[in-house]
Design a protein around this motif. Structure first.
Motif: not given
Length: 253
Positions: A1-12
């Motif tokens: 599981m990956t947790r994303f908390v920042d819109q600048t994450d390149t994977r998004l």
């Protein structure tokens, strides 16, 4: 599981289009990457902007306190998703959103706010939708200056205590729904299929039903003295319900 908390994450942004078992929390989703797929993901306090999730698919996802207000959510698919957190009673908001041709299947959208949203060709199928706010929602689409296309589909849903006041649902398909105690003040349901619906206890001052199909529906909450029933289609057994609202006594002998 990956947790994303920042819109600048390149994977998004570009590299990822298929997300599984991931969590997204506490940021604004305002980048432009459509045609995404999500399986068993959780979204918490996410604010979706513009056209970030058009043409996307969501399966078995959970949305907690998320905002889709004024976003374009066209041609998306939501299957077996939860938008209402029962323990905390947190809901999601779709106010002023464009949900054209989006489909909700077996979703829990209870208490969510769809006020003034565009629901042209939107489908709600087998959803739990108690107490949702669909006031002034519009199932119409204007093409050019004169052509108006209309219609939404709501089938086998629980809309008990929902608010459809001022909603424009002409020529829509609303079949086999529980709509007891709904608010339908000034709603436009002209030409709409309201077949096999439970309409007990509705509050419907100024409702428009001209040309609607009410066959098989429970009409005990409908006061025909205040409704234009021109060209409305009913079954013969429903006549008794309607006449009793006028204070008439029916003698079956």
């Amino acid at each position: 599981m990956t947790r994303f908390v920042d819109q600048t994450d390149t994977r998004l942004h570009h590299s990822e289009t298929d997300f599984r078992d991931d969590e997204f929390s506490g940021f604004i989703w305002d980048f432009d990457n459509t045609r995404l797929t999500f399986h068993n993901c959780k979204f918490e306090q996410i604010q979706f902007r513009e056209r970030a999730i058009e043409l996307s698919e969501f399966q078995h996802c959970q949305f907690v306190d998320c905002r889709f207000d004024s976003a374009q959510i066209r041609e998306c698919q939501f299957e077996d998703c939860q938008f209402y957190e029962r323990e905390t009673e947190q809901t999601c908001s779709f106010k002023f959103s464009d949900l054209t041709a989006t489909r909700f299947t077996r979703c829990d959208i209870s208490m969510c706010n769809f006020s003034r949203s565009k629901i042209y060709r939107t489908e709600f199928i087998q959803c739990q939708a108690q107490g949702i706010d669909c006031s002034h929602a519009q199932a119409a689409n204007t093409v050019g200056n004169t052509v108006v296309l209309q219609g939404a589909k709501m089938h086998d849903c629980n809309f008990a205590y929902a608010d459809f006041s001022g909603a424009e649902l002409a020529e829509s398909e609303l079949t086999n729904n529980r709509m007891s105690h709904c608010l339908l003040h000034r709603a436009d349901l002209s030409g709409t299929q309201l077949v096999d619906c439970e309409l007990h206890g509705i509050d419907a001052t100024g409702i428009t039903l001209r040309g609607a199909d009410l066959r098989g529906s429970d009409l005990t909450g409908l006061d025909v003295r205040e409704v234009d029933m021109t060209e409305v289609i009913i079954n013969s057994f429903q006549q008794t319900m309607l006449l009793e609202t006028l204070g008439m006594i029916i003698d079956d002998t």
